[in-house]
Motif scaffolding. Structure first.
Motif, PDB file in Angstrom:
ATOM      1  N   GLN A  19      -4.448   7.245  -4.926  1.00 46.13           N
ATOM      2  CA  GLN A  19      -4.240   8.034  -6.146  1.00 46.13           C
ATOM      3  C   GLN A  19      -4.895   7.409  -7.386  1.00 46.13           C
ATOM      4  O   GLN A  19      -4.701   7.905  -8.497  1.00 46.13           O
ATOM      5  CB  GLN A  19      -2.738   8.213  -6.392  1.00 46.13           C
ATOM      6  CG  GLN A  19      -2.047   9.074  -5.346  1.00 46.13           C
ATOM      7  CD  GLN A  19      -0.666   9.512  -5.783  1.00 46.13           C
ATOM      8  OE1 GLN A  19      -0.386   9.684  -6.969  1.00 46.13           O
ATOM      9  NE2 GLN A  19       0.223   9.697  -4.825  1.00 46.13           N
ATOM     10  N   ARG A  20      -5.647   6.325  -7.173  1.00 45.39           N
ATOM     11  CA  ARG A  20      -6.325   5.648  -8.287  1.00 45.39           C
ATOM     12  C   ARG A  20      -5.331   5.209  -9.368  1.00 45.39           C
ATOM     13  O   ARG A  20      -5.586   5.310 -10.570  1.00 45.39           O
ATOM     14  CB  ARG A  20      -7.409   6.533  -8.900  1.00 45.39           C
ATOM     15  CG  ARG A  20      -8.534   6.927  -7.962  1.00 45.39           C
ATOM     16  CD  ARG A  20      -9.329   5.702  -7.522  1.00 45.39           C
ATOM     17  NE  ARG A  20     -10.570   6.085  -6.860  1.00 45.39           N
ATOM     18  CZ  ARG A  20     -10.694   6.302  -5.556  1.00 45.39           C
ATOM     19  NH1 ARG A  20      -9.621   6.161  -4.769  1.00 45.39           N
ATOM     20  NH2 ARG A  20     -11.840   6.624  -5.023  1.00 45.39           N
ATOM     21  N   ASP A  41       5.654  -1.545   2.348  1.00 43.39           N
ATOM     22  CA  ASP A  41       5.021  -2.095   1.158  1.00 43.39           C
ATOM     23  C   ASP A  41       3.502  -1.918   1.207  1.00 43.39           C
ATOM     24  O   ASP A  41       2.870  -1.580   0.201  1.00 43.39           O
ATOM     25  CB  ASP A  41       5.387  -3.575   0.960  1.00 43.39           C
ATOM     26  CG  ASP A  41       5.479  -4.371   2.246  1.00 43.39           C
ATOM     27  OD1 ASP A  41       5.041  -3.875   3.304  1.00 43.39           O
ATOM     28  OD2 ASP A  41       6.012  -5.497   2.201  1.00 43.39           O
ATOM     29  N   ILE A  42       2.908  -2.111   2.390  1.00 42.04           N
ATOM     30  CA  ILE A  42       1.462  -1.908   2.536  1.00 42.04           C
ATOM     31  C   ILE A  42       1.113  -0.445   2.307  1.00 42.04           C
ATOM     32  O   ILE A  42       0.132  -0.121   1.631  1.00 42.04           O
ATOM     33  CB  ILE A  42       0.983  -2.365   3.927  1.00 42.04           C
ATOM     34  CG1 ILE A  42       1.058  -3.893   4.022  1.00 42.04           C
ATOM     35  CG2 ILE A  42      -0.445  -1.901   4.194  1.00 42.04           C
ATOM     36  CD1 ILE A  42       0.616  -4.451   5.360  1.00 42.04           C
ATOM     37  N   TYR A  43       1.915   0.471   2.848  1.00 43.13           N
ATOM     38  CA  TYR A  43       1.644   1.901   2.682  1.00 43.13           C
ATOM     39  C   TYR A  43       1.734   2.320   1.214  1.00 43.13           C
ATOM     40  O   TYR A  43       0.949   3.154   0.744  1.00 43.13           O
ATOM     41  CB  TYR A  43       2.600   2.728   3.539  1.00 43.13           C
ATOM     42  CG  TYR A  43       2.165   2.835   4.982  1.00 43.13           C
ATOM     43  CD1 TYR A  43       1.414   3.905   5.431  1.00 43.13           C
ATOM     44  CD2 TYR A  43       2.485   1.843   5.898  1.00 43.13           C
ATOM     45  CE1 TYR A  43       0.997   4.002   6.743  1.00 43.13           C
ATOM     46  CE2 TYR A  43       2.076   1.921   7.218  1.00 43.13           C
ATOM     47  CZ  TYR A  43       1.331   3.001   7.642  1.00 43.13           C
ATOM     48  OH  TYR A  43       0.912   3.082   8.946  1.00 43.13           O
ATOM     49  N   LEU A  44       2.672   1.753   0.475  1.00 40.03           N
ATOM     50  CA  LEU A  44       2.779   2.065  -0.954  1.00 40.03           C
ATOM     51  C   LEU A  44       1.542   1.599  -1.712  1.00 40.03           C
ATOM     52  O   LEU A  44       1.028   2.293  -2.584  1.00 40.03           O
ATOM     53  CB  LEU A  44       4.027   1.403  -1.545  1.00 40.03           C
ATOM     54  CG  LEU A  44       5.318   2.204  -1.527  1.00 40.03           C
ATOM     55  CD1 LEU A  44       6.449   1.377  -2.126  1.00 40.03           C
ATOM     56  CD2 LEU A  44       5.167   3.506  -2.304  1.00 40.03           C
ATOM     57  N   PHE A  45       1.071   0.398  -1.389  1.00 40.62           N
ATOM     58  CA  PHE A  45      -0.131  -0.134  -2.027  1.00 40.62           C
ATOM     59  C   PHE A  45      -1.334   0.753  -1.717  1.00 40.62           C
ATOM     60  O   PHE A  45      -2.164   1.042  -2.589  1.00 40.62           O
ATOM     61  CB  PHE A  45      -0.372  -1.567  -1.553  1.00 40.62           C
ATOM     62  CG  PHE A  45      -1.524  -2.251  -2.239  1.00 40.62           C
ATOM     63  CD1 PHE A  45      -1.444  -2.603  -3.583  1.00 40.62           C
ATOM     64  CD2 PHE A  45      -2.686  -2.547  -1.551  1.00 40.62           C
ATOM     65  CE1 PHE A  45      -2.498  -3.227  -4.227  1.00 40.62           C
ATOM     66  CE2 PHE A  45      -3.740  -3.182  -2.179  1.00 40.62           C
ATOM     67  CZ  PHE A  45      -3.653  -3.521  -3.522  1.00 40.62           C
ATOM     68  N   ASN A  87       3.091  12.190  -1.232  1.00 44.78           N
ATOM     69  CA  ASN A  87       2.899  11.981   0.204  1.00 44.78           C
ATOM     70  C   ASN A  87       4.043  11.158   0.801  1.00 44.78           C
ATOM     71  O   ASN A  87       3.820  10.298   1.649  1.00 44.78           O
ATOM     72  CB  ASN A  87       1.561  11.268   0.451  1.00 44.78           C
ATOM     73  CG  ASN A  87       0.370  12.147   0.125  1.00 44.78           C
ATOM     74  OD1 ASN A  87       0.313  13.296   0.542  1.00 44.78           O
ATOM     75  ND2 ASN A  87      -0.561  11.610  -0.630  1.00 44.78           N
ATOM     76  N   SER A  88       5.259  11.440   0.358  1.00 45.36           N
ATOM     77  CA  SER A  88       6.392  10.609   0.769  1.00 45.36           C
ATOM     78  C   SER A  88       6.603  10.617   2.283  1.00 45.36           C
ATOM     79  O   SER A  88       6.919   9.584   2.878  1.00 45.36           O
ATOM     80  CB  SER A  88       7.663  11.055   0.056  1.00 45.36           C
ATOM     81  OG  SER A  88       7.937  12.416   0.322  1.00 45.36           O
TER      82      SER A  88
END
Length: 328
Positions: free
Chosen positions: A203-204, A193-197, A181-182
């Protein structure tokens, strides 16, 4: 002969300044990891002479000023199975990449990795802050804290509270986590950084929080260390970002993702409203009630995480001036 691909890709993003970036690049070039095992990708919106670094560095110039577009371009150029990041004003400790690669070799599956960090001033000197005590919560003994994403909101809230979603220069992720989902991940110009977390939650992925300081985070004003450690909520930014997160989570159909997105939104709202009330000249009971209505009182599963704020507002209803004694 088949090309030997790097194991880890370092994406450095540069925006409208050059005074720190060469120091950042040098911190990656001086890594103890074999240079055949990693690549450096610099994406910038301004020209920069990188000829001195030879084949050690790929340079991409894009006119778009959005930070998300730079990450996307870096990802397109990358070949590593592990993706990590470096802001142009931050630095890596020289063993960071070696430790990350060794860590990924020992741990399988989709992984979100975050290491602790130290602070430096604009001129590169070490800055002492009270964040040291805060970052020690990353560890279980001397080992990284492992949060297996098994559907329990409590574990994710714990990770959030110790800043697992803050500072891109401390994050490394499995390529499969970021590639799916890049475009969505980097569509915003804020808080990547929040979006990556959040994608790790979606994605568990297994979340690893390493207590070892492997990144140097640059503070660009003398007041910033105090402000940072007083709020203890790095990553709290505009409410519209939180609303966007809730919208994304609602469309995903993922219940845990949605629950966490609501926590993220209301945690920001409760914190920011309490801070505004503290700084207000007109503190009265009506404002206390208005603020209390902004808490997630109808979402029963979130109430345990907001009990502190509920308690504060009950006290403030009786004695509004007591807010002066609340450390936020």
């Amino acid at each position: 002969m088949e090309e030997k691909l790097p194991i880890i890709s370092v994406i450095i993003t540069l925006y409208n300044r050059t005074q720190f970036v060469r120091e950042a690049i040098e911190s990656v070039i001086k890594q103890t990891l074999n240079k055949d095992l990693y690549e450096i990708i610099l994406v910038s919106n301004i020209p920069l002479d990188t000829s001195a670094y030879g084949e050690n560095l790929k340079f991409s110039l894009i006119p778009d000023e959005q930070i998300g577009k730079k990450y996307l371009r870096g990802l397109e150029l990358s070949k590593g199975k592990i993706i990590t990041f470096l802001d142009d004003d931050d630095l890596f400790y020289e063993t960071r990449l070696e430790k990350i690669v060794n860590f990924y070799k020992k741990n399988s599956g989709t992984i979100y990795y975050h290491n602790s960090f130290s602070f430096i001033s604009a001129d590169g000197k070490d800055v002492k802050t009270t964040f040291k005590k805060h970052s020690q919560k990353f560890s279980q003994g001397n080992r990284p804290m492992v949060i297996r994403n098994d559907g329990k909101l409590k574990k994710l809230v714990k990770a959030k509270k110790i800043s697992a979603d803050f500072n891109m220069s401390s994050i490394a992720v499995s390529r499969e986590l970021i590639i799916q989902n890049s475009n969505l991940l980097f569509s915003s110009n804020k808080t990547p950084d929040i979006y990556l977390f959040l994608e790790a939650i979606h994605q568990r992925a297994t979340i690893y929080l390493d207590p070892e300081k492997l990144t140097k985070y640059r503070l660009r004003t003398e007041t910033q260390p105090k402000l940072f450690t007083e709020t203890i909520k790095p990553g709290h930014v505009q409410l519209d970002v939180r609303d966007e997160i809730v919208s994304i989570a609602s469309k995903s159909g993922d219940k845990l993702f949605l629950k966490y997105s609501y926590f993220e939104r209301y945690d920001y709202l409760a914190f920011s409203e309490l801070k505004k009330f503290k700084n207000s000249r007109n503190r009265n009971r009506k404002k206390v009630i208005d603020n209390m209505k902004k808490l997630p009182l109808t979402k029963v599963y979130l109430i345990p995480y907001f009990f502190k704020y509920i308690f504060f507002y009950i006290i403030l209803f009786i004695y509004p001036e007591w807010v002066k004694h609340i450390n936020i």
